[in-house]
Design a protein around this motif. Structure first.
Motif, mmCIF file in Angstrom:
data_model
loop_
_atom_site.group_PDB
_atom_site.id
_atom_site.type_symbol
_atom_site.label_atom_id
_atom_site.label_comp_id
_atom_site.label_asym_id
_atom_site.label_seq_id
_atom_site.Cartn_x
_atom_site.Cartn_y
_atom_site.Cartn_z
ATOM 1 N N THR A 165 -39.940 6.371 28.337
ATOM 2 C CA THR A 165 -41.209 7.064 28.154
ATOM 3 C C THR A 165 -41.593 6.989 26.688
ATOM 4 N N ALA A 166 -42.900 6.896 26.429
ATOM 5 C CA ALA A 166 -43.373 6.928 25.054
ATOM 6 C C ALA A 166 -43.681 8.342 24.601
ATOM 7 N N ASP A 167 -43.599 9.307 25.523
ATOM 8 C CA ASP A 167 -43.889 10.712 25.220
ATOM 9 C C ASP A 167 -42.664 11.326 24.568
ATOM 10 N N PRO A 191 -50.797 17.256 28.808
ATOM 11 C CA PRO A 191 -50.134 16.062 29.352
ATOM 12 C C PRO A 191 -50.994 14.806 29.341
ATOM 13 N N ASP A 192 -52.314 14.955 29.507
ATOM 14 C CA ASP A 192 -53.170 13.769 29.547
ATOM 15 C C ASP A 192 -53.589 13.307 28.153
ATOM 16 N N ARG A 193 -53.064 13.965 27.100
ATOM 17 C CA ARG A 193 -53.358 13.537 25.735
ATOM 18 C C ARG A 193 -52.078 13.447 24.920
ATOM 19 N N ARG A 194 -51.044 12.900 25.553
ATOM 20 C CA ARG A 194 -49.766 12.734 24.852
ATOM 21 C C ARG A 194 -49.434 11.266 24.654
ATOM 22 N N GLY A 208 -40.504 3.693 16.706
ATOM 23 C CA GLY A 208 -39.422 4.194 17.552
ATOM 24 C C GLY A 208 -39.877 4.606 18.933
ATOM 25 N N HIS A 209 -41.130 4.320 19.282
ATOM 26 C CA HIS A 209 -41.598 4.487 20.664
ATOM 27 C C HIS A 209 -42.820 3.604 20.862
ATOM 28 N N GLY A 210 -43.125 3.332 22.130
ATOM 29 C CA GLY A 210 -44.264 2.465 22.388
ATOM 30 C C GLY A 210 -44.597 2.381 23.858
ATOM 31 N N PRO A 224 -42.991 1.644 29.141
ATOM 32 C CA PRO A 224 -42.982 2.544 27.973
ATOM 33 C C PRO A 224 -41.553 2.904 27.579
ATOM 34 N N TRP A 225 -41.348 3.221 26.312
ATOM 35 C CA TRP A 225 -39.980 3.424 25.831
ATOM 36 C C TRP A 225 -39.976 4.319 24.597
ATOM 37 N N ASN A 226 -38.815 4.866 24.305
ATOM 38 C CA ASN A 226 -38.550 5.484 23.008
ATOM 39 C C ASN A 226 -37.104 5.243 22.633
#
Length: 677
Positions: A121-123, A354-357, A411-413, A427-429
């Motif tokens: 997740t990128a969150d 949640p919809d703006r993270r 460090g995330h994307g 997506p990742w972190n």
């Protein structure tokens, strides 16, 4: 600390329910557990709660921990040593060095489910403004999960790369949140020789995992003078052992010398012995201008520094909207009174709906928090009620040796890119993959309209992000990138990977070989044309240019770019920057001994031996039957967990390629690992 501030930490307190202790796992269950994802480690000192742990929680005692028996040590041990750093001439006249420091208490995830190697997740709270931090506390712990929390490797690696020490957390919670006085007694138990074995165990954990010490927060009430005396003896021994290993200890203002919990909001006779038994003390939020002033004076009377006191600033609920008496801590025009302890700055992520993270939303809020309303540390907004760290603290840098490279990876994307091509759309972190990022975000110098500058996630050269400059550019604009101390050799070159979409722009490399004369002044840049450089190639729409530092000598003190629009509005991306000797860089050596150490269906645990020499990180790809490669993950550690793999059509065995990646993002030859289905 006020119980009302426990909103995240106490969620698991009620999970301990009455019942029989769990039976030992079967052999089959043990084998399967070996292929489960690794998490940051957490413990109770010795005795465990009554009942059974909640789902996903493992109760364990620090007293029983041994490095040799730790199955996740290879995943949890940091790979980046703590970097030294320097302070350049401040970006503005109000930013100071040698006075107030900044500590942050950050909860990166739940105590019992904090991944050791990132997640899909990128969150994520991808902290990037390390230049203003002096100490990070890996905040966590709860009565229902565990009280002692060791930092995960990605956080430590990112912090160390930027010169910031990281402390684990020892949290003895208030009784109202499940705290038991027995756990405090367990922590400070003595052995037959009169020593405190868990003090030595804490230091051994930090040494094995590669972090920098402990934050001790004793808030369980009901104690007496005997217990207070025991805790003080424990703290003295912990500090002595820690200091011998280069580690630090910070005390939280809660327990007093008589063993009771009474938050003082000051350094006084009730907590002075604990302060003297530690390197620093976090002063509880109950401080006032008067108590901070007297605390600073008292610290100096004790032969200590006033900036060894962190004045707690609670930003968990309102972040950059918090009302703070800044003049009591860091007054303008006067010497700073104490240092600043920021409690829970991950508000910049948590407050977003949640919809703006998306990563861009988070970084916009985070830049506002650390830089201020102007979003330019060289032009602080004096009317901003939030006194951002960039306003009163000088930034620091660790960019001191060649070769140096950055692909502006946060460090995330949302995807993973390699040479401008998407090699994974998952997506990742993984904070350990974060680059050393520009410390002054974003200083733009122009006589015209200021363009917008951001870390952007819609495209990248490598990793998950790039620097995006967007605007009309009616006048040339200079973007400061890095404060450095890089020696210039006779053949030193700078590589840029960039692209323009759609407007044309003339790009010049800005290089300063001296510091500016005063705080806030522009570095004395020399501008070198990138268009006149040696064009290496064009790949996936990205231009790769090499600029020789011809005619320059000495030391590079600052790097930037000057952009001049030649046609229409500009959307220009910088995806990579490297400073290196000319010529083809030598590829790093490959790792060895790559193997599958555990398997449970499509969940695998891989391990390998470190490649010799300097390694930035390791990458894992899956080699598909059609000959293409799919990116699976990257890590600085020597172990990696893969989850949910499935056979491709007609595939009898999965094939993986492991590579070592060097400082210049050049990769070793691959090492292949095969796993039969």
């Amino acid at each position: 600390m006020n119980p009302t501030r426990r909103t995240v930490l106490i969620a698991a307190t009620a999970t301990a329910t009455a019942g029989l202790a769990p039976s030992p796992p079967s052999a089959a269950a043990s084998r399967a557990a070996a292929a489960t994802p690794p998490y940051a480690s957490y413990w109770y000192p010795d005795s465990l709660p009554a009942g059974s742990p909640g789902p996903g929680i493992t109760w364990r005692a620090l007293k029983n921990w041994r490095a040799a028996d730790d199955p996740d040590l290879a995943c949890n041990a940091a790979s980046v040593p703590l970097a030294s750093r320097f302070t350049p001439t401040p970006a503005n006249p109000t930013a100071r060095s040698g006075q107030a420091r900044i500590q942050a208490l950050v909860s990166f995830g739940p105590t019992s489910a904090n991944p050791s190697q990132g997640s899909a997740t990128a969150d994520y709270y991808a902290l990037t403004h390390w230049a203003y931090l002096d100490e990070l506390v890996f905040w966590g712990g709860s009565a229902g999960e565990g009280l002692i929390l060791a930092p995960n490797a990605p956080v430590v690696d990112a912090a160390h790369r930027h010169g910031v020490p990281v402390l684990g957390n020892v949290f003895l919670p208030p009784v109202a949140y499940g705290g038991q006085l027995q756990w405090t007694r367990d922590l400070v138990q003595k052995d037959a020789t009169g020593h405190y074995p868990l003090a030595a165990r804490l230091v051994a954990v930090a040494a094995a995992y590669g972090f920098d010490g402990w934050f001790v927060n004793a808030e369980t009430g009901g104690g007496n003078t005997a217990l207070g005396t025991a805790v003080l003896g424990f703290m003295k021994e912990l500090k002595a052992i820690a200091a011998a290993r280069g580690q630090r200890v910070t005390w939280y203002d809660a327990m007093t010398v008589n063993g009771t919990v009474s938050w003082q909001g000051a350094l006084n006779s009730q907590n002075q012995p604990f302060f003297q038994a530690a390197d620093d003390m976090f002063v509880d939020f109950r401080w006032s201008a008067g108590t901070l002033a007297s605390s600073g004076t008292k610290a100096q009377q004790l032969g200590r520094g006033r900036y060894e006191l962190w004045a707690g600033v609670d930003v968990e609920s309102n972040g950059s909207g918090s009302s703070v008496d800044w003049d009591a801590i860091v007054p303008a025009g006067k010497p700073h009174v104490t240092s600043v302890g920021l409690y829970r700055p991950e508000w910049t992520r948590n407050h977003l709906p949640p919809d703006r993270r998306a990563p861009g939303d988070f970084h916009a809020a985070d830049d506002r928090f650390w830089t201020g309303r102007s979003l330019d540390p060289s032009r602080p907004d004096a009317s901003d009620p939030w006194r951002a760290p960039a306003v009163f603290v000088a930034d620091r840098s660790t960019v001191t040796s060649v070769p140096f490279a950055s692909v502006f990876n946060t460090g995330h994307g949302l995807r993973w890119y390699e040479e401008g091509a998407v090699t994974s759309d998952v997506p990742w972190n993984h904070l350990g993959l974060q680059d050393r990022l520009p410390s002054r975000r974003w200083v733009v110098r122009t006589a015209g309209e200021r363009p917008a500058v951001s870390l952007d996630f819609a495209d990248a050269w490598r990793g998950g992000s790039s620097v995006l400059v967007a605007g009309e550019l009616d006048q040339p604009a200079v973007l400061d990138l890095y404060a450095t101390r890089l020696p210039i050799g006779v053949n030193t070159v700078v590589d840029l990977a960039c692209r323009s979409e759609p407007g044309d722009v003339n790009v010049e490399l800005a290089v300063a070989t001296a510091e500016p004369g005063t705080a806030g002044a522009a570095p004395p840049y020399t501008y070198l044309s990138a268009t006149a450089g040696v064009r290496v190639n064009s790949v996936n729409g990205w231009q790769r240019v090499t600029v020789p530092l011809t005619g320059l000598s000495g030391t590079v003190h600052a790097l930037g770019v000057r952009l001049t629009a030649t046609a229409g509005p500009v959307r220009w991306r910088l995806g990579g920057l490297a400073v290196r000797p000319a010529g083809t860089p030598t590829a790093p050596a490959a790792p060895s001994g790559a193997r599958v150490t555990a398997a449970n269906g499509g969940d695998l645990r891989l391990a390998w031996n470190a490649a010799p020499g300097t390694v930035r990180h390791y990458t894992l790809h899956r080699l598909l039957p059609d000959g293409t490669r799919r990116f699976l993950g990257a890590t600085g550690q020597r172990s990696y967990h893969l989850a949910g793999l499935r056979p491709e059509p007609g595939e009898s065995a999965a094939r993986f390629e492991l590579r070592a990646v060097g400082e210049l993002y050049n990769a070793s030859t691959p090492v292949t690992v095969t796993h039969p289905w």
